[in-house]
Design a protein around this motif. Sequence first.
Motif, PDB file in Angstrom:
ATOM      1  N   THR A  60      82.471 -59.535 -12.528  1.00  0.00           N
ATOM      2  CA  THR A  60      82.052 -60.896 -12.864  1.00  0.00           C
ATOM      3  C   THR A  60      82.941 -61.962 -12.232  1.00  0.00           C
ATOM      4  O   THR A  60      82.686 -63.154 -12.393  1.00  0.00           O
ATOM      5  N   ASP A  61      83.976 -61.539 -11.529  1.00  0.00           N
ATOM      6  CA  ASP A  61      84.880 -62.462 -10.839  1.00  0.00           C
ATOM      7  C   ASP A  61      84.404 -62.564  -9.394  1.00  0.00           C
ATOM      8  O   ASP A  61      84.711 -61.705  -8.566  1.00  0.00           O
ATOM      9  N   GLN A  62      83.661 -63.612  -9.095  1.00  0.00           N
ATOM     10  CA  GLN A  62      83.040 -63.719  -7.775  1.00  0.00           C
ATOM     11  C   GLN A  62      84.064 -63.659  -6.646  1.00  0.00           C
ATOM     12  O   GLN A  62      83.899 -62.899  -5.690  1.00  0.00           O
ATOM     13  N   ASP A  63      85.109 -64.449  -6.753  1.00  0.00           N
ATOM     14  CA  ASP A  63      86.108 -64.460  -5.686  1.00  0.00           C
ATOM     15  C   ASP A  63      86.819 -63.110  -5.583  1.00  0.00           C
ATOM     16  O   ASP A  63      87.053 -62.596  -4.480  1.00  0.00           O
ATOM     17  N   GLY A  64      87.162 -62.540  -6.739  1.00  0.00           N
ATOM     18  CA  GLY A  64      87.863 -61.266  -6.727  1.00  0.00           C
ATOM     19  C   GLY A  64      87.016 -60.134  -6.176  1.00  0.00           C
ATOM     20  O   GLY A  64      87.495 -59.309  -5.380  1.00  0.00           O
ATOM     21  N   LEU A  65      85.750 -60.074  -6.575  1.00  0.00           N
ATOM     22  CA  LEU A  65      84.874 -59.015  -6.079  1.00  0.00           C
ATOM     23  C   LEU A  65      84.607 -59.197  -4.592  1.00  0.00           C
ATOM     24  O   LEU A  65      84.639 -58.220  -3.821  1.00  0.00           O
ATOM     25  N   ASN A  66      84.360 -60.424  -4.169  1.00  0.00           N
ATOM     26  CA  ASN A  66      84.115 -60.657  -2.744  1.00  0.00           C
ATOM     27  C   ASN A  66      85.338 -60.285  -1.905  1.00  0.00           C
ATOM     28  O   ASN A  66      85.211 -59.714  -0.817  1.00  0.00           O
ATOM     29  N   ALA A  67      86.516 -60.583  -2.425  1.00  0.00           N
ATOM     30  CA  ALA A  67      87.741 -60.222  -1.695  1.00  0.00           C
ATOM     31  C   ALA A  67      87.867 -58.708  -1.585  1.00  0.00           C
ATOM     32  O   ALA A  67      88.262 -58.178  -0.533  1.00  0.00           O
ATOM     33  N   ALA A  68      87.528 -57.999  -2.664  1.00  0.00           N
ATOM     34  CA  ALA A  68      87.591 -56.539  -2.624  1.00  0.00           C
ATOM     35  C   ALA A  68      86.588 -55.979  -1.627  1.00  0.00           C
ATOM     36  O   ALA A  68      86.895 -55.037  -0.872  1.00  0.00           O
ATOM     37  N   LEU A  69      85.396 -56.543  -1.598  1.00  0.00           N
ATOM     38  CA  LEU A  69      84.386 -56.093  -0.634  1.00  0.00           C
ATOM     39  C   LEU A  69      84.842 -56.368   0.799  1.00  0.00           C
ATOM     40  O   LEU A  69      84.604 -55.545   1.699  1.00  0.00           O
ATOM     41  N   ASP A  70      85.498 -57.488   1.003  1.00  0.00           N
ATOM     42  CA  ASP A  70      86.028 -57.792   2.337  1.00  0.00           C
ATOM     43  C   ASP A  70      87.132 -56.808   2.725  1.00  0.00           C
ATOM     44  O   ASP A  70      87.209 -56.376   3.893  1.00  0.00           O
ATOM     45  N   VAL A 111      74.212 -60.267 -12.714  1.00  0.00           N
ATOM     46  CA  VAL A 111      74.726 -61.276 -11.777  1.00  0.00           C
ATOM     47  C   VAL A 111      75.779 -60.689 -10.838  1.00  0.00           C
ATOM     48  O   VAL A 111      75.845 -61.056  -9.655  1.00  0.00           O
ATOM     49  N   GLY A 112      76.588 -59.766 -11.344  1.00  0.00           N
ATOM     50  CA  GLY A 112      77.562 -59.121 -10.463  1.00  0.00           C
ATOM     51  C   GLY A 112      76.895 -58.398  -9.309  1.00  0.00           C
ATOM     52  O   GLY A 112      77.377 -58.429  -8.170  1.00  0.00           O
ATOM     53  N   ALA A 113      75.777 -57.738  -9.602  1.00  0.00           N
ATOM     54  CA  ALA A 113      75.031 -57.038  -8.546  1.00  0.00           C
ATOM     55  C   ALA A 113      74.442 -58.028  -7.551  1.00  0.00           C
ATOM     56  O   ALA A 113      74.449 -57.793  -6.332  1.00  0.00           O
ATOM     57  N   LEU A 114      73.911 -59.140  -8.069  1.00  0.00           N
ATOM     58  CA  LEU A 114      73.362 -60.173  -7.184  1.00  0.00           C
ATOM     59  C   LEU A 114      74.437 -60.710  -6.255  1.00  0.00           C
ATOM     60  O   LEU A 114      74.230 -60.836  -5.037  1.00  0.00           O
ATOM     61  N   ASN A 115      75.604 -61.017  -6.802  1.00  0.00           N
ATOM     62  CA  ASN A 115      76.687 -61.535  -5.976  1.00  0.00           C
ATOM     63  C   ASN A 115      77.122 -60.533  -4.917  1.00  0.00           C
ATOM     64  O   ASN A 115      77.314 -60.895  -3.747  1.00  0.00           O
ATOM     65  N   ALA A 116      77.267 -59.272  -5.327  1.00  0.00           N
ATOM     66  CA  ALA A 116      77.700 -58.254  -4.364  1.00  0.00           C
ATOM     67  C   ALA A 116      76.691 -58.110  -3.228  1.00  0.00           C
ATOM     68  O   ALA A 116      77.071 -58.031  -2.053  1.00  0.00           O
ATOM     69  N   ALA A 117      75.412 -58.072  -3.580  1.00  0.00           N
ATOM     70  CA  ALA A 117      74.388 -57.922  -2.550  1.00  0.00           C
ATOM     71  C   ALA A 117      74.369 -59.117  -1.604  1.00  0.00           C
ATOM     72  O   ALA A 117      74.273 -58.958  -0.379  1.00  0.00           O
ATOM     73  N   LEU A 158      65.694 -57.938  -9.895  1.00  0.00           N
ATOM     74  CA  LEU A 158      66.667 -58.201  -8.836  1.00  0.00           C
ATOM     75  C   LEU A 158      66.419 -57.313  -7.627  1.00  0.00           C
ATOM     76  O   LEU A 158      66.492 -57.782  -6.478  1.00  0.00           O
ATOM     77  N   VAL A 159      66.111 -56.042  -7.840  1.00  0.00           N
ATOM     78  CA  VAL A 159      65.822 -55.139  -6.725  1.00  0.00           C
ATOM     79  C   VAL A 159      64.647 -55.671  -5.904  1.00  0.00           C
ATOM     80  O   VAL A 159      64.686 -55.684  -4.660  1.00  0.00           O
ATOM     81  N   THR A 160      63.606 -56.133  -6.589  1.00  0.00           N
ATOM     82  CA  THR A 160      62.449 -56.679  -5.878  1.00  0.00           C
ATOM     83  C   THR A 160      62.834 -57.915  -5.071  1.00  0.00           C
ATOM     84  O   THR A 160      62.449 -58.060  -3.899  1.00  0.00           O
TER      85      THR A 160
END
Length: 218
Positions: A60-70, A111-117, A158-160
């Motif tokens: 749920t931490d947008q910046d933190g998750l995006n940084a991890a994905l990067d 929402v976490g899944a939406l952000n990650a995708a 969300l998948v659709t």
Amino acid sequence: MSGAVIIGAGPGIGQAVARRFAREGLAIALIARSGRTLLTAAEAVAPSGVPVVTLEADSTDQDGLNAALDEAAAAHGVPDIVVYNAAIIQADAPGELSVRGHMEAWAVNVVGALNAAAHVAPAMAAHGGGTFLITGGMPEPKPQYTSLSLGKAGVRTLVTLLDQAYGASGVHVASVTVAGPVAPGTAFDPDDIAEHYWHLHTQPRDRWEQEILHAGTS
């Protein structure tokens, strides 16, 4: 193949999926909130001998998750597959959970899944394609699991939406719906469930499915 990213790499499905993809030779990036969870998951994957990175982040931490994905992409390249396996699983009947509680559950479950995708799918598309899978559940809503039922219904929508946004660019978006409690040695053994993720990832484009239901094995 460059690698697989598992968001929500806890015991059960997360670790089983990581092991399944590691057996195919993919480098693995594990994302979870707890360092202890990550250590256990990394140890589970280690026998495969593939490169493994562990990254602490809250879904749920947008910046933190995006940084991890990067960081995962920096380590192993644009991922072949990202699995979103984070969820809040709790019993709550209508009216039992506060508005804040519902918002927190929705943030993790959807929402976490939406952000990650939204963060990884454009890079996948630019790289020629990829797979984004979400762990679903609750094939039928149940009032004793209100927040989870709402969240898993949101996953289907969300998948659709993600398929409409990224499917034409070669990104396969789908969910694995698990219709029961996950436990080793049962009809909902995580290793059996993990096979669905590999099946979806390796489907030819003209046979893409958006959802697989695991209703139990004999």
